[in-house]
Structures are given as structure tokens and as C-alpha cells.
Design an enzyme around this catalytic site. Sequence first.
Site, PDB file in Angstrom:
ATOM      1  N   CYS A  46       0.820  -1.211   0.000  1.00 34.33           N
ATOM      2  CA  CYS A  46       0.000   0.000   0.000  1.00 34.33           C
ATOM      3  C   CYS A  46       0.860   1.271   0.000  1.00 34.33           C
ATOM      4  O   CYS A  46       2.041   1.254   0.339  1.00 34.33           O
ATOM      5  CB  CYS A  46      -0.955   0.001   1.186  1.00 34.33           C
ATOM      6  SG  CYS A  46      -0.137   0.263   2.753  1.00 34.33           S
ATOM      7  N   CYS A  48       0.721   3.836   1.992  1.00 37.16           N
ATOM      8  CA  CYS A  48       1.213   4.315   3.284  1.00 37.16           C
ATOM      9  C   CYS A  48       2.440   3.531   3.748  1.00 37.16           C
ATOM     10  O   CYS A  48       3.226   4.028   4.545  1.00 37.16           O
ATOM     11  CB  CYS A  48       0.109   4.349   4.333  1.00 37.16           C
ATOM     12  SG  CYS A  48      -0.591   2.778   4.809  1.00 37.16           S
TER      13      CYS A  48
END
Length: 136
Positions: A46, A48
Site C-alpha cells: 500500500c 502508506c
Amino acid sequence: MYPAELVKPMRQDLASAGFEELYTAEAVEKAIKKDGTTLVVVNSVCGCAAANARPAAKISLRNDKKPNHLITVFAGVDTEAVDAARNLMVPFPPSSPSMALFKDGELVHMIERHHIEGRPAEMIAENLAEAYNQFC
């Protein structure tokens, strides 16, 4: 499962900073139970993880005190290893990315995904450094 060629650079990002990649439950359990402190990063594909978690983990290692051992497992790829790590992170629910600091096999500090999303890597690294100063 993600293709190996997709996750390879994401794995190398932490491996190049000294994190040992673990693939089995046995390896995770053995690593976390070592004497001293162990930082576990549950890596992820992902955004993040790329923008916040991996950079924070690396920045945190600039601190004077740091964990004795650095390990990483990859969510969505190393299922057995991730499950073993998460079982040792109870009562925290599974999340990725996430980071946990263990001392002599006991969980002493946890950073969940909701602590990572939307926070700058430097802030997350500072949180880790404070944990290192307390437990390492």
C-alpha cells in the site's frame, strides 16, 4: 498473493537497511524470542507503507539507541510468517503496514496502520525512537 517481481523492490527497501526477511512461522517465533529488542515491520504494497512506514522504520534507526534485531514480513505474500507475527501482536488487530517492538519476546510497543496513515515518516520515526529510548 502478489507477484514476486512486484514486491521485490519493496522487500529490498527494508532489507537494504538491515532488516532480515522472514518467511516461516518458525523463523518469526525464533527471531522475536531472542534476547534483547526486536523491531518487526509488517510490510505492505500500500501507499502508506511506501510513503510512511518503510521510510519511518529506516529513519528511526538513526537514533542512538536501536533494536538489537530487525525483521520484516510481507503481508499478502508471506502468509505463514505474517500470521505468526500477528499472533504475537495480540491484542492488537491485524493491520498492515504495522510495526511492533518486542523486548525479550514480549510486545512492548505497537504502531498500527491507523497510526501510520496520513502521518509523516518523521513523526512515526520519532515515535519509534522514543520506544527505543525506553526499551533498548
